[in-house]
Design a protein around this motif. Structure first.
Motif, PDB file in Angstrom:
ATOM      1  N   ASN B 251      43.455  32.854  38.819  1.00 11.79           N
ATOM      2  CA  ASN B 251      43.740  33.820  39.251  1.00 11.79           C
ATOM      3  C   ASN B 251      43.106  35.109  38.723  1.00 11.79           C
ATOM      4  OD1 ASN B 251      46.937  33.403  40.299  1.00 11.79           O
ATOM      5  ND2 ASN B 251      47.686  32.277  37.760  1.00 11.79           N
ATOM      6  N   ARG B 252      41.656  34.569  38.115  1.00 12.06           N
ATOM      7  CA  ARG B 252      40.861  35.351  37.872  1.00 12.06           C
ATOM      8  C   ARG B 252      40.208  36.920  38.775  1.00 12.06           C
ATOM      9  NH1 ARG B 252      36.046  34.217  33.871  1.00 12.06           N
ATOM     10  NH2 ARG B 252      34.855  36.683  34.308  1.00 12.06           N
ATOM     11  N   TYR B 253      40.570  36.247  39.621  1.00 11.10           N
ATOM     12  CA  TYR B 253      39.534  37.236  40.478  1.00 11.10           C
ATOM     13  C   TYR B 253      40.711  37.699  41.581  1.00 11.10           C
ATOM     14  CZ  TYR B 253      35.565  35.314  38.700  1.00 11.10           C
ATOM     15  OH  TYR B 253      34.380  35.396  38.550  1.00 11.10           O
ATOM     16  N   ALA B 254      40.620  39.284  42.005  1.00 17.64           N
ATOM     17  CA  ALA B 254      41.396  39.109  42.921  1.00 17.64           C
ATOM     18  C   ALA B 254      40.353  40.126  44.305  1.00 17.64           C
ATOM     19  CB  ALA B 254      42.616  41.067  42.757  1.00 17.64           C
ATOM     20  N   TYR B 255      41.267  39.339  45.379  1.00 15.86           N
ATOM     21  CA  TYR B 255      40.355  40.321  46.759  1.00 15.86           C
ATOM     22  C   TYR B 255      40.796  41.040  47.861  1.00 15.86           C
ATOM     23  CZ  TYR B 255      43.337  36.400  49.429  1.00 15.86           C
ATOM     24  OH  TYR B 255      43.858  35.666  49.903  1.00 15.86           O
ATOM     25  N   ILE B 256      40.206  41.479  48.412  1.00 14.03           N
ATOM     26  CA  ILE B 256      40.185  43.268  48.840  1.00 14.03           C
ATOM     27  C   ILE B 256      39.931  43.223  50.105  1.00 14.03           C
ATOM     28  CG2 ILE B 256      41.448  45.357  49.456  1.00 14.03           C
ATOM     29  CD1 ILE B 256      41.056  43.781  45.681  1.00 14.03           C
ATOM     30  N   GLU B 257      40.668  43.453  51.277  1.00 14.43           N
ATOM     31  CA  GLU B 257      40.157  43.403  52.542  1.00 14.43           C
ATOM     32  C   GLU B 257      40.606  44.583  52.981  1.00 14.43           C
ATOM     33  OE1 GLU B 257      40.888  41.376  57.372  1.00 14.43           O
ATOM     34  OE2 GLU B 257      42.239  42.364  55.843  1.00 14.43           O
ATOM     35  N   ALA B 258      39.544  45.775  52.749  1.00 12.25           N
ATOM     36  CA  ALA B 258      39.347  47.284  53.040  1.00 12.25           C
ATOM     37  C   ALA B 258      39.025  47.491  54.464  1.00 12.25           C
ATOM     38  CB  ALA B 258      39.090  47.913  52.451  1.00 12.25           C
ATOM     39  N   GLU B 259      39.102  48.662  55.522  1.00 10.01           N
ATOM     40  CA  GLU B 259      38.445  48.880  56.875  1.00 10.01           C
ATOM     41  C   GLU B 259      36.743  48.589  56.326  1.00 10.01           C
ATOM     42  OE1 GLU B 259      40.265  49.829  59.086  1.00 10.01           O
ATOM     43  OE2 GLU B 259      38.246  49.746  60.660  1.00 10.01           O
ATOM     44  N   GLN B 260      35.839  47.702  57.193  1.00 10.22           N
ATOM     45  CA  GLN B 260      34.931  46.788  57.091  1.00 10.22           C
ATOM     46  C   GLN B 260      33.742  47.136  55.446  1.00 10.22           C
ATOM     47  OE1 GLN B 260      32.953  47.611  59.935  1.00 10.22           O
ATOM     48  NE2 GLN B 260      34.785  48.074  61.134  1.00 10.22           N
ATOM     49  N   GLU B 261      34.887  46.725  54.735  1.00 11.83           N
ATOM     50  CA  GLU B 261      34.338  46.413  53.470  1.00 11.83           C
ATOM     51  C   GLU B 261      35.206  45.057  53.335  1.00 11.83           C
ATOM     52  OE1 GLU B 261      32.698  49.622  50.437  1.00 11.83           O
ATOM     53  OE2 GLU B 261      34.677  50.089  51.561  1.00 11.83           O
ATOM     54  N   PHE B 262      34.886  44.246  52.219  1.00 10.05           N
ATOM     55  CA  PHE B 262      35.025  43.188  51.182  1.00 10.05           C
ATOM     56  C   PHE B 262      34.932  43.369  49.834  1.00 10.05           C
ATOM     57  CE2 PHE B 262      35.301  39.324  49.276  1.00 10.05           C
ATOM     58  CZ  PHE B 262      36.996  39.033  49.644  1.00 10.05           C
ATOM     59  N   PHE B 263      36.261  43.299  48.763  1.00 10.53           N
ATOM     60  CA  PHE B 263      35.745  43.491  47.337  1.00 10.53           C
ATOM     61  C   PHE B 263      36.661  42.040  46.564  1.00 10.53           C
ATOM     62  CE2 PHE B 263      36.832  47.888  49.604  1.00 10.53           C
ATOM     63  CZ  PHE B 263      35.712  48.561  48.972  1.00 10.53           C
ATOM     64  N   ILE B 264      35.848  41.811  45.965  1.00  5.58           N
ATOM     65  CA  ILE B 264      36.539  41.329  44.620  1.00  5.58           C
ATOM     66  C   ILE B 264      36.179  41.706  43.471  1.00  5.58           C
ATOM     67  CG2 ILE B 264      35.494  38.892  43.683  1.00  5.58           C
ATOM     68  CD1 ILE B 264      35.275  37.233  45.934  1.00  5.58           C
ATOM     69  N   ILE B 265      37.584  41.933  42.786  1.00  3.07           N
ATOM     70  CA  ILE B 265      37.761  42.144  41.692  1.00  3.07           C
ATOM     71  C   ILE B 265      37.323  40.504  39.747  1.00  3.07           C
ATOM     72  CG2 ILE B 265      38.775  43.621  39.374  1.00  3.07           C
ATOM     73  CD1 ILE B 265      40.078  45.134  42.004  1.00  3.07           C
ATOM     74  N   ASP B 266      36.752  40.870  39.566  1.00  2.14           N
ATOM     75  CA  ASP B 266      37.121  40.277  37.889  1.00  2.14           C
ATOM     76  C   ASP B 266      37.741  40.602  37.198  1.00  2.14           C
ATOM     77  OD1 ASP B 266      36.160  38.259  36.087  1.00  2.14           O
ATOM     78  OD2 ASP B 266      34.438  38.421  36.102  1.00  2.14           O
ATOM     79  N   ILE B 267      39.172  40.485  37.205  1.00  2.00           N
ATOM     80  CA  ILE B 267      39.659  40.573  36.470  1.00  2.00           C
ATOM     81  C   ILE B 267      39.792  40.678  35.270  1.00  2.00           C
ATOM     82  CG2 ILE B 267      42.419  40.608  35.754  1.00  2.00           C
ATOM     83  CD1 ILE B 267      42.798  40.079  39.039  1.00  2.00           C
ATOM     84  N   LYS B 268      39.196  39.963  34.560  1.00  2.00           N
ATOM     85  CA  LYS B 268      38.493  39.915  32.952  1.00  2.00           C
ATOM     86  C   LYS B 268      37.769  41.102  33.096  1.00  2.00           C
ATOM     87  CE  LYS B 268      37.487  36.051  30.147  1.00  2.00           C
ATOM     88  NZ  LYS B 268      37.193  34.896  29.857  1.00  2.00           N
ATOM     89  N   ARG B 269      37.163  41.246  33.264  1.00  2.00           N
ATOM     90  CA  ARG B 269      35.825  42.431  33.024  1.00  2.00           C
ATOM     91  C   ARG B 269      36.030  43.314  33.890  1.00  2.00           C
ATOM     92  NH1 ARG B 269      30.481  37.980  34.641  1.00  2.00           N
ATOM     93  NH2 ARG B 269      31.266  37.165  32.552  1.00  2.00           N
ATOM     94  N   MET B 270      37.496  43.591  34.742  1.00  2.00           N
ATOM     95  CA  MET B 270      37.613  45.231  35.596  1.00  2.00           C
ATOM     96  C   MET B 270      36.319  45.034  36.523  1.00  2.00           C
ATOM     97  SD  MET B 270      41.283  45.521  36.193  1.00  2.00           S
ATOM     98  CE  MET B 270      41.887  44.727  35.413  1.00  2.00           C
ATOM     99  N   LYS B 271      35.623  44.103  36.742  1.00  4.21           N
ATOM    100  CA  LYS B 271      34.211  44.945  38.125  1.00  4.21           C
ATOM    101  C   LYS B 271      34.530  43.981  39.263  1.00  4.21           C
ATOM    102  CE  LYS B 271      30.045  43.567  38.630  1.00  4.21           C
ATOM    103  NZ  LYS B 271      28.275  42.548  38.015  1.00  4.21           N
ATOM    104  N   LEU B 272      34.200  45.840  40.235  1.00  3.59           N
ATOM    105  CA  LEU B 272      33.912  45.625  41.602  1.00  3.59           C
ATOM    106  C   LEU B 272      32.685  45.065  41.581  1.00  3.59           C
ATOM    107  CD1 LEU B 272      36.545  46.463  43.868  1.00  3.59           C
ATOM    108  CD2 LEU B 272      34.988  48.192  43.722  1.00  3.59           C
ATOM    109  N   ASN B 273      33.247  44.068  42.946  1.00  3.14           N
ATOM    110  CA  ASN B 273      32.286  43.761  43.470  1.00  3.14           C
ATOM    111  C   ASN B 273      32.218  44.299  45.109  1.00  3.14           C
ATOM    112  OD1 ASN B 273      29.434  43.092  41.562  1.00  3.14           O
ATOM    113  ND2 ASN B 273      31.646  41.130  41.507  1.00  3.14           N
ATOM    114  N   SER B 274      32.032  44.325  45.632  1.00  2.71           N
ATOM    115  CA  SER B 274      31.875  44.679  47.385  1.00  2.71           C
ATOM    116  C   SER B 274      30.791  44.421  48.659  1.00  2.71           C
ATOM    117  CB  SER B 274      32.128  46.790  47.576  1.00  2.71           C
ATOM    118  OG  SER B 274      31.192  47.279  46.989  1.00  2.71           O
ATOM    119  N   MET B 275      31.184  44.135  49.474  1.00  2.00           N
ATOM    120  CA  MET B 275      29.848  43.989  50.691  1.00  2.00           C
ATOM    121  C   MET B 275      30.902  44.855  52.087  1.00  2.00           C
ATOM    122  SD  MET B 275      30.653  40.199  51.268  1.00  2.00           S
ATOM    123  CE  MET B 275      31.936  38.643  52.285  1.00  2.00           C
ATOM    124  N   PRO B 276      29.941  44.578  52.697  1.00  7.86           N
ATOM    125  CA  PRO B 276      29.962  44.923  54.481  1.00  7.86           C
ATOM    126  C   PRO B 276      31.054  43.859  54.857  1.00  7.86           C
ATOM    127  CG  PRO B 276      28.017  45.650  53.879  1.00  7.86           C
ATOM    128  CD  PRO B 276      28.349  44.683  52.945  1.00  7.86           C
TER     129      PRO B 276
END
Lengths: 290, 350
Positions: B251-276
Motif C-alpha cells: 500500500n505504499r505506492y499507487a500506480y496509474i495507467e493514463a494515455e501514453q503515460e504510466f505513473f507511480i505515486i510514493d504515497i508516503k512522500r506524495m511524490k509522482l514519478n512518470s514515464m512514457p
C-alpha cells in the motif's frame, strides 16, 4: 386521427428540452425498445438492427469515454462490447454499443453530424450485427427513451393486447366478454406487444404507453419515457416509479395493478400506444357476482 | 606533497561515500525452472490447492502445478475469469454462470445474467449493460446488487472494501455487505467523469483519475469518517478510456495507467514519478519486497515485458513475439505465458 395528433403534440411538449437529433444509422430497424425486458431488467436504450453500416453521432459532441473489447484483461467485462460515449449540449450523453472492433476513432475527440464514429458490429453480448443506442441525461441522472429525440419513424402497425387475466391466490382467470367472476381483490395482467413496420410484425417491442380504465376511471398509466435510479432501484420515472419486478410478470405480460372488484358490471378498458401514436384498445365487460 | 594529495583524494572519496552513499537494493534474478507446452495435456486431479496456479492463455484456461504439470485445462468459450479457488468459463450470452473448481468439477451456479468479474479474491457479476454490479459468494449466492444511473467505469475490490466508479462522475466505496461507506459526485472539471480508481487494502487511501479539463489524478485519504483529496496532479486530459489503477501489495505506492503515460505515486512522500507508456497494461505485479514493478504491456506492435524499480528506473525491457501472453506471480515464481507455452522462473533476491 385527432387523438394521434394530440398525442404526438403532447409528447413533443414533454421532451421539448431535448434537441431533435439525427438517426445514427441510415437503415433503421428497431429490434428492441426502451424499457423492454432484457435478461430480467429494463432495456435502457434501443437496439437497431440491419447490415453492417456506418454509425454517426446523434449530434455534434465530444468523445468522453470509449471501451474497446479486448483492450486489457484487467478492464471490467462489458456486454456492450466496443462502445463510445459522446457528450452533447445540456448534459446529454449518447452511448453507442456493439460496435465493430477497431472501427471507433479514439483520436478524434470532437465530432460533427457528418463524422462517422464507428460501424455497427457484434461485439459484446449480442451475436447479430446491431447498434445499441442509449441516451443519458447527466443533469437529472436518468436514461431517456432515445425515440423521444429522434425523427419519427413511419409505422402503421398498432400495438396488440393479447391475453388479459386476473390473478388471485395463484388462480388465473383469463378474461373475455362472457367472463363472470366472483367479487374480490385481483391482480390485473395483460400480454401487450408492439410491432414496428421497419422490424416486422413478429419482432415484439415494448409499447410507449399503457393506460388502464375501470368503468371510465383512469387508474393506471405506464409510460416508457425515462428510467432513473432511486434508492438503488431502476424505476420507470413517469409511471409512479414502477420497478422492473413490479411491472413484468414475464417477457410481455405487464402487471397493471391490484383492484377490488365489487358485484355489478365492470368495464375494463386497456389503451396501448406505440411511439408513432398508433393505438390498440381492448374493452372487456365483466359481470361481477357475490 | 604526494602523500597529502593522496590523503585529500581519499578524504573526498570517503566523504562522498558517507554523505551520498545509499545501500544497493536487492537484486532479483530470474532462473528458468520449467516450460509447459499447453498442447501437451497431462491432466491429473489434485486434492490440494497449494502449489497450484491458475492460467488463462492462448484460448485455454485451467490450473498448473508449481512443478509444471497441468492439473486441468479446457478451451475458452467466450470469456473467462479464474482465481486459485475456481473459474467461470462463459458464453457470449448466459442466463446462469457455472462455477467450476480446480479439477474442473462443478461447484455451483450463479443465477444472474451478465459477465463475471473477479477482483481481490472476490467475485462479482456485472450486468450486460454495465450499470449494475452484484457481489457473489463462493456458494454462488447473490449477496448484494448495486444499480447505477450510468455505465460503470471501474470496479475493484481490496481487503473488505469495493470501489465503484461511473462514467457520470460518481465514486462509491462499499463495505462487504454492500452498504455505502462513501459516495461522491465529482464536479471539479468541465466534464464530470471518472476514468478509474481503486482503494488500498487497509482502506486508508484511494486513487482516482477524473474529469476532462482538468483531468485530475488524485490521492484520497480517509479521515474523520470521510475520504478527502490529499493531493492532485493535473494530466493532459487525453485519457478517454478506463485507466487502470491500483496499489502495491504494501500500500505504499499507487500506480496509474493514463494515455501514453504510466505513473507511480510514493504515497508516503506524495511524490509522482512518470514515464512514457505505449498501449495498455495487460498484467502488473509488485513482487514481494523486491521494490520492483513488472508489467506486461501490449501495443500495436505486440506484447512487451518491463521490469523496473518503483521510481520507474527501467531495469529490463523485452518485446515478445507472441499472439497471446500472460504474466503472473505465485510464491516467488513468475509464470510467463507466451502463446501456448508457460515458462516458470524462480525469482531470487541477491
Amino acid at each position: 386521427m385527432i387523438n394521434r395528433f394530440l398525442f404526438l403534440f403532447l409528447m413533443g411538449l414533454s421532451v421539448s428540452s431535448i434537441n431533435a437529433f439525427q438517426w445514427p444509422v441510415s437503415e433503421i430497424s428497431v429490434l428492441a425498445s426502451f424499457g423492454q425486458n432484457e435478461f430480467g431488467s429494463f432495456l435502457k436504450g434501443i437496439n437497431l438492427g440491419g447490415s453492417s453500416q456506418d454509425v454517426k453521432a446523434l449530434d455534434s459532441g465530444e468523445l468522453v469515454f470509449y471501451s474497446q473489447q479486448g483492450g486489457s484483461p484487467l478492464d471490467i467485462p462489458s456486454g456492450l462490447g466496443t462502445y463510445v460515449i459522446y457528450q452533447h449540449d445540456n448534459g446529454i450523453r449518447s452511448l453507442y454499443g456493439h460496435l465493430q472492433d477497431n472501427s471507433i476513432h479514439t483520436d478524434k475527440l470532437i465530432v460533427s453530424l457528418e463524422d462517422v464514429i464507428g460501424k455497427t458490429g457484434n461485439t459484446g453480448m449480442d451475436p447479430g450485427s446491431m447498434l445499441y443506442l442509449q441516451l443519458i441525461d447527466t443533469e437529472f441522472k436518468k436514461y431517456i427513451n432515445p425515440l423521444l429525440s429522434l425523427p419519427l419513424l413511419n409505422d402503421q402497425l398498432k400495438p396488440r393486447i393479447k391475453n388479459v387475466y386476473l390473478l388471485s391466490r395463484g388462480e388465473k382467470i383469463i378474461l373475455n366478454s362472457k367472463t363472470n367472476i366472483k367479487s374480490g381483490v385481483f391482480g390485473l395482467f395483460a400480454d401487450i406487444r408492439d410491432s414496428g413496420d421497419n422490424a416486422g410484425f413478429y419482432n415484439s417491442l415494448a409499447p410507449f404507453s399503457i393506460s388502464l380504465y375501470l368503468n371510465g376511471e383512469n387508474l393506471a398509466n405506464i409510460n416508457f419515457e425515462s428510467l432513473k435510479v432511486v434508492d438503488g432501484n431502476m424505476l420507470l420515472q413517469e409511471s409512479d416509479g414502477i420497478s422492473f419486478e413490479e411491472l413484468y410478470k414475464n417477457d410481455w405480460e405487464f402487471f397493471l395493478g391490484e383492484f377490488e372488484f365489487n358485484p355489478g358490471d365492470v368495464m375494463i378498458e386497456i389503451s396501448v400506444k406505440d411511439f408513432s401514436g398508433n393505438e390498440g384498445v381492448k374493452l372487456i365487460p365483466l359481470k361481477i357476482t357475490e | 606533497m604526494k602523500i597529502i594529495k593522496t590523503i585529500i583524494i581519499l578524504l573526498v572519496f570517503f566523504t562522498y561515500v558517507i554523505v551520498f552513499g545509499r545501500p544497493l537494493n536487492n537484486e532479483i534474478t530470474y532462473s528458468p525452472v520449467w516450460v509447459n507446452n499447453l498442447d501437451v495435456t497431462e491432466n491429473g486431479k489434485s486434492d490440494s490447492n497449494t502449489g497450484i496456479y491458475p492460467f488463462h492463455l492462448d484460448g485455454k484456461l485451467g490450473y498448473i502445478t508449481d512443478t509444471g504439470k497441468i492439473v486441468y485445462s479446457e478451451d475458452l468459450l467466450y470469456g473467462a475469469v479464474i482465481d486459485d479457488k475456481g473459474f467461470i468459463n462463459y458464453s457470449r450470452q448466459n442466463n446462469v454462470l457455472v462455477v467450476k473448481g480446480i479439477n474442473g468439477q462443478f461447484q455451483n451456479i450463479i443465477d444472474k445474467p451478465g459477465y463475471p468479474f473477479f477482483s481481490g479474491n472476490r467475485r462479482f457479476v456485472l450486468s450486460y449493460d454495465n450499470n449494475s454490479v452484484s457481489k457473489i459468494n463462493l456458494s454462488g449466492d447473490i449477496l448484494w446488487e448495486k444499480t447505477y444511473g450510468s455505465s460503470l467505469s471501474s470496479v475493484s475490490a481490496r481487503g473488505s472494501l469495493v470501489f465503484v466508479s461511473t462514467t457520470d462522475g460518481g465514486i462509491q466505496v462499499l463495505d462487504k455487505l454492500g452498504e455505502s461507506l462513501f459516495y461522491k459526485q465529482i464536479k471539479s472539471s468541465r466534464i464530470n467523469i471518472v476514468y478509474g480508481g481503486s482503494i488500498s487494502d487497509d482502506g486508508e487511501y484511494m486513487v482516482t483519475i477524473t474529469g476532462i479539463d482538468p483531468q485530475l489524478l488524485s490521492i484520497w485519504k480517509y479521515s474523520e469518517n470521510n475520504y478527502q483529496i490529499e493531493n492532485s496532479w493535473s494530466l493532459s486530459s487525453e485519457l478517454r478510456r478506463h485507466g487502470l489503477t491500483g496499489f502495491s501489495t504494501d500500500n505504499r505506492y499507487a500506480y496509474i495507467e493514463a494515455e501514453q503515460e504510466f505513473f507511480i505515486i510514493d504515497i508516503k512522500r506524495m511524490k509522482l514519478n512518470s514515464m512514457p507508456f505505449s498501449g495498455r497494461i495487460q498484467y502488473i505485479n509488485f513482487p514481494g519486497k523486491s521494490g520492483l514493478v513488472q508489467i506486461l504491456g501490449r501495443n500495436k506492435d505486440g506484447y512487451y515485458l518491463i521490469v523496473m524499480e518503483k521510481d520507474l528506473n527501467k531495469l529490463f525491457y523485452a518485446s515478445l513475439k507472441a499472439n497471446d501472453s500472460s504474466l503472473n506471480i505465485y510464491n516467488n515464481k513468475l509464470l510467463l505465458g507466451i502463446d501456448h507455452k508457460i515458462i516458470a522462473y524462480n525469482m531470487e533476491a541477491m
